[in-house]
Design a protein around this motif. Structure first.
Motif, PDB file in Angstrom:
ATOM      1  N   ALA A 181      18.392  15.568  14.375  1.00 13.68           N
ATOM      2  CA  ALA A 181      18.400  14.411  15.277  1.00 13.68           C
ATOM      3  C   ALA A 181      17.034  14.232  15.930  1.00 13.68           C
ATOM      4  O   ALA A 181      16.548  13.095  16.084  1.00 13.68           O
ATOM      5  N   GLU A 182      16.403  15.331  16.303  1.00  7.87           N
ATOM      6  CA  GLU A 182      15.078  15.257  16.923  1.00  7.87           C
ATOM      7  C   GLU A 182      14.030  14.776  15.924  1.00  7.87           C
ATOM      8  O   GLU A 182      13.136  13.988  16.269  1.00  7.87           O
ATOM      9  N   ARG A 229      10.530  10.577  14.038  1.00  6.97           N
ATOM     10  CA  ARG A 229      10.178   9.781  12.841  1.00  6.97           C
ATOM     11  C   ARG A 229      10.137   8.291  13.160  1.00  6.97           C
ATOM     12  O   ARG A 229       9.260   7.563  12.661  1.00  6.97           O
ATOM     13  N   GLU A 230      11.033   7.832  14.001  1.00  6.94           N
ATOM     14  CA  GLU A 230      11.092   6.406  14.333  1.00  6.94           C
ATOM     15  C   GLU A 230       9.919   5.951  15.190  1.00  6.94           C
ATOM     16  O   GLU A 230       9.620   4.760  15.262  1.00  6.94           O
ATOM     17  N   THR A 231       9.236   6.903  15.837  1.00 13.16           N
ATOM     18  CA  THR A 231       8.070   6.542  16.654  1.00 13.16           C
ATOM     19  C   THR A 231       6.777   6.551  15.847  1.00 13.16           C
ATOM     20  O   THR A 231       5.749   6.070  16.334  1.00 13.16           O
ATOM     21  N   SER A 272       0.005  16.525   7.266  1.00 17.67           N
ATOM     22  CA  SER A 272       1.331  16.703   6.666  1.00 17.67           C
ATOM     23  C   SER A 272       1.501  15.651   5.566  1.00 17.67           C
ATOM     24  O   SER A 272       0.863  14.595   5.620  1.00 17.67           O
ATOM     25  N   PRO A 273       2.358  15.900   4.564  1.00 15.72           N
ATOM     26  CA  PRO A 273       2.469  14.988   3.426  1.00 15.72           C
ATOM     27  C   PRO A 273       2.928  13.571   3.777  1.00 15.72           C
ATOM     28  O   PRO A 273       2.609  12.629   3.075  1.00 15.72           O
ATOM     29  N   GLY A 274       3.702  13.432   4.846  1.00 15.39           N
ATOM     30  CA  GLY A 274       4.210  12.116   5.230  1.00 15.39           C
ATOM     31  C   GLY A 274       4.736  12.155   6.649  1.00 15.39           C
ATOM     32  O   GLY A 274       4.730  13.203   7.310  1.00 15.39           O
ATOM     33  N   ALA A 290       7.084  14.887  11.373  1.00 17.92           N
ATOM     34  CA  ALA A 290       8.118  15.016  12.404  1.00 17.92           C
ATOM     35  C   ALA A 290       8.807  16.372  12.311  1.00 17.92           C
ATOM     36  O   ALA A 290       9.075  17.024  13.329  1.00 17.92           O
ATOM     37  N   GLU A 291       9.064  16.835  11.078  1.00 19.62           N
ATOM     38  CA  GLU A 291       9.692  18.149  10.886  1.00 19.62           C
ATOM     39  C   GLU A 291       8.768  19.264  11.361  1.00 19.62           C
ATOM     40  O   GLU A 291       9.214  20.226  12.003  1.00 19.62           O
TER      41      GLU A 291
END
Length: 427
Positions: free
Chosen positions: A367-368, A373-375, A386-388, A393-394
């Protein structure tokens, strides 16, 4: 702990993100100006070696000259070796070259491949096996399934790959012809075209431990052979493999040899992922057998080869033209696969995407990750290291990076927003 064969030379790495963008399992990050490889995610496919513009990645292999303590040294040449030499259409010339550079015997992996072809035909007739059967010959594919595709584990063919069958038979032949030799006096040297096979030999296949003692790079042996073959010695060693065995070096060679039209052959790591996704999702026709090769073109495309894979494939076609179809067929009364050619336990599933051993904690982290990710801008540029955006986010949630401002796009947009507010307040 899984032992890898892909190594990074930090002094050569410029942190250019090329490897990061091509890694199929997102095992690479750019941190402190250079690449960092996550060993839990790495499948040793060699893509980072192939694409690195700085040659900062390399495959770790043994040197032939460093392992001369064996009394009897046996070379196991991969059939890919036969397509590396210009103007050489006689396999016997290459086999003689291996003897001339210091090996005492040669056992062709192509010969074992013809035996594995026969075993595969028998296995496909076995009742109750899970189909489609996926070839176990490419170690990248086997490791990829163990990390990402738990439901396909039982589809892997439990028959040992040709390099192991060759190693076992080579040692057996040496002991029969030279009974005075002890096991530890016989050295089995595999001449490898790719990094993944190096890792496979170090780690084994499920509960099976490799019978190969030393892995040497095809590149290294190639240059040693050039000098030996120029001497023009008359070959004393005759090839024991036919068209089928040599054909295993190229994509489609293994599957076409089983005399079953209900098969699929794919090469290149992106295509391999697509096929495995389709099998897992049930979006593929009913097939008997699937051959997958991580390298484009098959083993001829391995990162430890010399020749362009398309040229090597053409040369192999010339070599095969002068060979019989197969020199290794099972007797008519043999209707089973030898027990010593089976692997009793397949690799276990070790998921690379697990966030936590605790289910509720994993859900909280997911969830976090979604919230962060949405921001983010969602352009997957890799400039953050990071790759993406999802991977970034992860990494933030796992704590491997600590600051969201590492995203330059978000930082730039934030700065532009601040400048806009300043301009509006000054008007």
């Amino acid at each position: 702990m899984y032992m890898h064969s892909v190594e990074l030379d930090v002094s050569k790495c410029t942190g250019c993100t090329t490897c990061l963008r091509h890694c199929p399992t997102e095992a690479i990050r750019i941190r402190n100006g250079h690449a960092v490889i996550n060993s839990e995610r790495c499948i040793d496919c060699g893509e980072c070696i192939r694409v690195c513009p700085s040659n900062a990645k390399k495959a770790m292999c043994s040197k032939f000259e460093h392992y001369q303590n064996f009394k009897w040294k046996i070379a196991l040449p991969a059939p890919t070796l036969y397509g590396q030499f210009e103007g050489v259409d006689d396999v016997d010339t290459i086999l003689q070259g291996l003897l001339d550079i210091g090996f005492d015997d040669v056992y062709e992996v192509a010969k074992a491949a013809e035996l594995v072809t026969e075993y595969t035909r028998l296995y496909l007739k076995t009742e109750g096996i899970k189909k489609p059967v996926i070839s176990s010959a490419c170690p990248v594919v086997v490791r990829l399934i163990s990390l990402r595709y738990p439901y396909l584990r039982d589809n892997i063919m439990p028959i040992l790959p040709p390099i192991e069958v060759a190693a076992g038979l080579a040692r057996q032949r040496a002991k029969e012809e030279h009974p005075e030799l002890k096991d530890d006096e016989i050295g089995i040297y595999f001449i490898s075209p790719c990094a993944a096979k190096v890792s496979y030999i170090r780690n084994g296949f499920g509960d099976y431990k490799s019978k190969i003692d030393v892995v040497v790079s095809l590149k290294d042996i190639y240059f040693m052979l050039l000098g030996a073959m120029k001497k023009g010695n008359t070959p004393s060693k005759a090839s024991e493999a036919g068209m089928i065995g040599i054909g295993w070096a190229s994509s489609g060679g293994e599957s076409s040899a089983i005399l079953n039209d209900n098969y699929l052959a794919a090469d290149g790591i992106e295509n391999v992922n697509k096929v495995l996704d389709a099998i897992e999702n049930g979006n593929i026709p009913q097939l008997e057998f699937i051959e997958l090769n991580a390298c484009s073109g098959g083993c001829v495309g391995g990162v430890m080869t010399i020749e362009n894979p398309f040229i090597a494939r053409t040369r192999l076609q010339t070599v095969r033209r002068y060979r019989p179809v197969s020199l290794n067929r099972l007797s008519k009364d043999m209707h089973y696969v030898p027990e010593n050619c089976y692997c009793s336990e397949l690799p276990t599933y070790t998921p690379i995407s697990r966030l936590s051993a605790n289910f509720s904690e994993s859900m909280r982290m997911m969830a976090e990750i979604q919230r962060i990710r949405e921001t983010l801008p969602g352009i997957d540029c890799g400039a953050c290291g990071s790759p993406g955006c999802r991977a970034f986010a992860e990494d933030l949630v796992k704590g491997t990076v600590s600051d969201i401002s590492l995203c330059p796009v978000l930082k730039r947009n934030g700065g532009e927003e601040e400048n806009k507010k300043d301009n509006e307040s000054n008007q």
